[in-house]
Scaffold this motif. Structure first.
Motif, PDB file in Angstrom:
ATOM      1  N   VAL A   1      42.968  38.058  32.015  1.00 37.70           N
ATOM      2  CA  VAL A   1      41.601  38.581  31.998  1.00 37.70           C
ATOM      3  C   VAL A   1      40.111  38.087  32.332  1.00 37.70           C
ATOM      4  O   VAL A   1      39.460  38.708  32.974  1.00 37.70           O
ATOM      5  CB  VAL A   1      41.268  39.397  30.769  1.00 37.70           C
ATOM      6  CG1 VAL A   1      40.047  40.519  31.233  1.00 37.70           C
ATOM      7  CG2 VAL A   1      42.939  40.057  30.673  1.00 37.70           C
ATOM      8  N   VAL A   2      39.985  37.128  31.443  1.00 36.22           N
ATOM      9  CA  VAL A   2      38.285  36.245  31.083  1.00 36.22           C
ATOM     10  C   VAL A   2      38.353  35.241  32.687  1.00 36.22           C
ATOM     11  O   VAL A   2      36.849  35.801  33.687  1.00 36.22           O
ATOM     12  CB  VAL A   2      38.676  35.309  30.539  1.00 36.22           C
ATOM     13  CG1 VAL A   2      37.031  34.596  30.383  1.00 36.22           C
ATOM     14  CG2 VAL A   2      37.913  36.187  28.638  1.00 36.22           C
ATOM     15  N   GLY A   3      39.325  34.988  33.371  1.00 40.23           N
ATOM     16  CA  GLY A   3      38.971  34.236  33.993  1.00 40.23           C
ATOM     17  C   GLY A   3      38.958  35.248  35.566  1.00 40.23           C
ATOM     18  O   GLY A   3      38.452  34.841  36.792  1.00 40.23           O
ATOM     19  N   ALA A   4      40.214  36.889  36.145  1.00 35.18           N
ATOM     20  CA  ALA A   4      39.782  37.409  36.449  1.00 35.18           C
ATOM     21  C   ALA A   4      38.350  37.997  36.790  1.00 35.18           C
ATOM     22  O   ALA A   4      38.055  38.265  38.343  1.00 35.18           O
ATOM     23  CB  ALA A   4      40.298  38.298  37.025  1.00 35.18           C
ATOM     24  N   VAL A   5      37.518  37.962  35.898  1.00 25.73           N
ATOM     25  CA  VAL A   5      36.210  38.653  35.421  1.00 25.73           C
ATOM     26  C   VAL A   5      35.362  37.885  35.546  1.00 25.73           C
ATOM     27  O   VAL A   5      34.446  37.698  36.633  1.00 25.73           O
ATOM     28  CB  VAL A   5      36.047  39.200  34.082  1.00 25.73           C
ATOM     29  CG1 VAL A   5      34.566  39.743  34.133  1.00 25.73           C
ATOM     30  CG2 VAL A   5      36.483  40.398  34.093  1.00 25.73           C
ATOM     31  N   ILE A   6      35.596  36.391  35.569  1.00 27.16           N
ATOM     32  CA  ILE A   6      34.640  35.378  36.032  1.00 27.16           C
ATOM     33  C   ILE A   6      34.773  34.946  37.365  1.00 27.16           C
ATOM     34  O   ILE A   6      33.600  35.362  38.552  1.00 27.16           O
ATOM     35  CB  ILE A   6      35.252  34.234  36.138  1.00 27.16           C
ATOM     36  CG1 ILE A   6      34.379  33.861  34.024  1.00 27.16           C
ATOM     37  CG2 ILE A   6      34.277  32.450  36.504  1.00 27.16           C
ATOM     38  CD1 ILE A   6      34.820  32.942  33.335  1.00 27.16           C
ATOM     39  N   ILE A   7      36.104  35.776  38.535  1.00 30.47           N
ATOM     40  CA  ILE A   7      35.884  35.695  40.200  1.00 30.47           C
ATOM     41  C   ILE A   7      35.192  36.952  40.251  1.00 30.47           C
ATOM     42  O   ILE A   7      34.411  36.015  41.351  1.00 30.47           O
ATOM     43  CB  ILE A   7      36.852  35.510  39.851  1.00 30.47           C
ATOM     44  CG1 ILE A   7      37.738  33.868  40.224  1.00 30.47           C
ATOM     45  CG2 ILE A   7      37.327  35.949  41.793  1.00 30.47           C
ATOM     46  CD1 ILE A   7      39.289  33.512  39.854  1.00 30.47           C
ATOM     47  N   GLY A   8      35.516  37.793  39.920  1.00 30.94           N
ATOM     48  CA  GLY A   8      34.448  39.036  40.412  1.00 30.94           C
ATOM     49  C   GLY A   8      33.430  38.704  40.295  1.00 30.94           C
ATOM     50  O   GLY A   8      32.677  39.393  41.058  1.00 30.94           O
TER      51      GLY A   8
END
Length: 104
Positions: free
Chosen positions: A16-23
């Motif tokens: 989840v943290v990685g996905a938010v960073i990409i976004g």
């Protein structure tokens, strides 16, 4: 063949943290017309990372796995799906990847 998600809590939080960073990073590249494109990109990146990590089983043999999350496939899957959805939402809303005025 067993289709099961073996992702622990630590792996889920990292995903989840990685996905938010990409976004968020995608939101700051170029000019967006809405302030919410990052949410669609983050959701898509999270789904892409989960699918690549959990369902492409052949990639798990060559990669470090942390709490059930295959790291390299998750990064690749999240980036590929995130970039595709970012491009689709950016051009659908009239945004651009360049800063400054555009020629008519």
């Amino acid at each position: 063949m067993d289709l099961a998600i073996n992702l622990g809590w630590g792996g889920a939080v990292l995903l989840v943290v990685g996905a938010v960073i990409i976004g968020v990073v995608a939101q700051f590249i170029g000019e967006t017309r809405t302030g919410y494109e990052w949410i669609a990109v983050a959701i898509a990146a999270g789904i892409g990372a989960l699918v690549a990590s959990e369902f492409i089983v052949a990639w798990r043999t060559v990669d470090p796995v942390w709490d059930g999350l295959a790291l390299l496939p998750a990064v690749i899957g999240g980036l590929v799906v995130g970039v595709v959805i970012d491009a689709a939402t950016r051009f659908a809303t009239g945004g651009t990847y360049l800063h400054g005025p555009m020629a008519a």
